[in-house]
Design a protein around this motif. Sequence first.
Motif, PDB file in Angstrom:
ATOM      1  N   THR A  28       0.817  -1.321   0.123  1.00 33.60           N
ATOM      2  CA  THR A  28       0.055  -0.031  -0.134  1.00 33.60           C
ATOM      3  C   THR A  28       0.863   1.266   0.024  1.00 33.60           C
ATOM      4  O   THR A  28       0.705   2.133  -0.743  1.00 33.60           O
ATOM      5  CB  THR A  28      -1.122   0.111   1.281  1.00 33.60           C
ATOM      6  N   VAL A  29       1.738   1.347   0.935  1.00 36.25           N
ATOM      7  CA  VAL A  29       2.776   2.505   0.991  1.00 36.25           C
ATOM      8  C   VAL A  29       4.288   1.760   1.311  1.00 36.25           C
ATOM      9  O   VAL A  29       4.168   0.948   2.022  1.00 36.25           O
ATOM     10  CB  VAL A  29       2.427   3.292   2.132  1.00 36.25           C
ATOM     11  N   ILE A  30       5.206   2.247   0.779  1.00 38.95           N
ATOM     12  CA  ILE A  30       6.540   1.930   0.719  1.00 38.95           C
ATOM     13  C   ILE A  30       7.595   2.976   0.411  1.00 38.95           C
ATOM     14  O   ILE A  30       7.236   3.797  -0.439  1.00 38.95           O
ATOM     15  CB  ILE A  30       7.160   0.652   0.103  1.00 38.95           C
ATOM     16  N   SER A  31       8.545   3.146   1.359  1.00 39.49           N
ATOM     17  CA  SER A  31       9.584   4.121   0.795  1.00 39.49           C
ATOM     18  C   SER A  31      10.888   3.704   1.653  1.00 39.49           C
ATOM     19  O   SER A  31      10.770   3.132   2.601  1.00 39.49           O
ATOM     20  CB  SER A  31       9.104   5.509   1.471  1.00 39.49           C
ATOM     21  N   THR A  32      12.010   4.223   1.178  1.00 42.70           N
ATOM     22  CA  THR A  32      13.207   4.013   1.703  1.00 42.70           C
ATOM     23  C   THR A  32      13.725   5.472   2.551  1.00 42.70           C
ATOM     24  O   THR A  32      15.022   5.547   2.739  1.00 42.70           O
ATOM     25  CB  THR A  32      14.311   3.480   0.789  1.00 42.70           C
ATOM     26  N   ARG A  33      12.748   6.381   2.414  1.00 44.08           N
ATOM     27  CA  ARG A  33      13.224   7.859   2.633  1.00 44.08           C
ATOM     28  C   ARG A  33      12.393   8.304   4.006  1.00 44.08           C
ATOM     29  O   ARG A  33      11.288   7.722   4.084  1.00 44.08           O
ATOM     30  CB  ARG A  33      13.118   8.728   1.827  1.00 44.08           C
ATOM     31  N   ASN A  34      12.853   9.209   4.810  1.00 51.23           N
ATOM     32  CA  ASN A  34      12.068   9.807   5.792  1.00 51.23           C
ATOM     33  C   ASN A  34      11.104  10.699   5.229  1.00 51.23           C
ATOM     34  O   ASN A  34      11.192  11.442   4.396  1.00 51.23           O
ATOM     35  CB  ASN A  34      13.079  10.643   6.666  1.00 51.23           C
ATOM     36  N   THR A  35       9.834  10.334   5.625  1.00 51.73           N
ATOM     37  CA  THR A  35       8.596  10.849   5.174  1.00 51.73           C
ATOM     38  C   THR A  35       7.684  11.088   6.063  1.00 51.73           C
ATOM     39  O   THR A  35       7.704  10.441   7.255  1.00 51.73           O
ATOM     40  CB  THR A  35       7.877  10.007   3.984  1.00 51.73           C
ATOM     41  N   GLU A  71      14.682   2.674  -4.559  1.00 53.35           N
ATOM     42  CA  GLU A  71      15.198   3.946  -4.796  1.00 53.35           C
ATOM     43  C   GLU A  71      15.036   4.377  -6.272  1.00 53.35           C
ATOM     44  O   GLU A  71      14.833   5.540  -6.586  1.00 53.35           O
ATOM     45  CB  GLU A  71      16.461   4.051  -4.274  1.00 53.35           C
ATOM     46  N   ASP A  72      15.344   3.339  -6.983  1.00 50.23           N
ATOM     47  CA  ASP A  72      15.486   3.656  -8.336  1.00 50.23           C
ATOM     48  C   ASP A  72      13.923   4.192  -8.784  1.00 50.23           C
ATOM     49  O   ASP A  72      13.928   5.095  -9.836  1.00 50.23           O
ATOM     50  CB  ASP A  72      15.677   2.488  -9.295  1.00 50.23           C
ATOM     51  N   ALA A  73      12.926   3.370  -8.571  1.00 52.74           N
ATOM     52  CA  ALA A  73      11.681   3.787  -8.815  1.00 52.74           C
ATOM     53  C   ALA A  73      11.454   5.369  -8.477  1.00 52.74           C
ATOM     54  O   ALA A  73      10.740   6.089  -9.313  1.00 52.74           O
ATOM     55  CB  ALA A  73      10.561   2.905  -8.224  1.00 52.74           C
ATOM     56  N   ILE A  74      11.684   5.520  -7.228  1.00 55.42           N
ATOM     57  CA  ILE A  74      11.373   6.954  -6.843  1.00 55.42           C
ATOM     58  C   ILE A  74      12.262   7.988  -7.510  1.00 55.42           C
ATOM     59  O   ILE A  74      11.507   8.956  -7.622  1.00 55.42           O
ATOM     60  CB  ILE A  74      11.602   6.970  -5.020  1.00 55.42           C
ATOM     61  N   ASP A  75      13.278   7.714  -7.693  1.00 50.44           N
ATOM     62  CA  ASP A  75      14.201   8.534  -8.425  1.00 50.44           C
ATOM     63  C   ASP A  75      13.675   8.870  -9.903  1.00 50.44           C
ATOM     64  O   ASP A  75      13.768   9.832 -10.453  1.00 50.44           O
ATOM     65  CB  ASP A  75      15.677   8.193  -8.504  1.00 50.44           C
ATOM     66  N   ARG A  76      13.170   7.801 -10.579  1.00 54.38           N
ATOM     67  CA  ARG A  76      12.778   7.947 -11.710  1.00 54.38           C
ATOM     68  C   ARG A  76      11.609   8.899 -11.815  1.00 54.38           C
ATOM     69  O   ARG A  76      11.199   9.386 -12.762  1.00 54.38           O
ATOM     70  CB  ARG A  76      12.332   6.565 -12.402  1.00 54.38           C
ATOM     71  N   LEU A  84       6.150   5.422  -2.557  1.00 56.24           N
ATOM     72  CA  LEU A  84       5.438   4.773  -3.666  1.00 56.24           C
ATOM     73  C   LEU A  84       4.127   4.180  -3.143  1.00 56.24           C
ATOM     74  O   LEU A  84       4.222   3.633  -1.892  1.00 56.24           O
ATOM     75  CB  LEU A  84       6.215   3.539  -4.526  1.00 56.24           C
ATOM     76  N   VAL A  85       2.959   4.289  -3.804  1.00 53.88           N
ATOM     77  CA  VAL A  85       1.793   3.559  -3.080  1.00 53.88           C
ATOM     78  C   VAL A  85       1.392   2.641  -4.386  1.00 53.88           C
ATOM     79  O   VAL A  85       1.474   2.845  -5.237  1.00 53.88           O
ATOM     80  CB  VAL A  85       0.863   4.597  -2.761  1.00 53.88           C
TER      81      VAL A  85
END
Length: 120
Positions: A28-35, A71-76, A84-85
């Motif tokens: 549902t929600v995923i991130s490797t960064r502080n959010t 990370e690659d997906a968020i950077d793109r 990402l959700v």
Amino acid sequence: MNHRMAFAAACASISLVSGCSKPLTDFTVISTRNTLRAVDDAGDGVRVTGRDCVPVVLVQWGEPSVQEAIEDAIDRAGPGFDALVDGVISHRYEYFLFGQDCWEVEGTAVSRKSAATAAR
């Protein structure tokens, strides 16, 4: 001699087109960064795919990373996106004697920071 060349060509063709993909999980929600924790509608997001791959030449040369694929997906998606959700993580392996082994992440990139600021 023609049989050997035909056999070699068949092996090369098989190794170029062989591959599989199997989903690891949906998220549902995923991130490797502080959010920030607020999540609004993902309607303003951008659909992206990220990959992290390692080469295979008889043996696998390293280990692909799910974190690097995220990370690659968020950077793109571009600057300003941090999560990402509504996505899926898949393990993709495309090799016979040579090729690549990959983690693939697909999802909708959103900026949770701007969603939290708008909710205030």
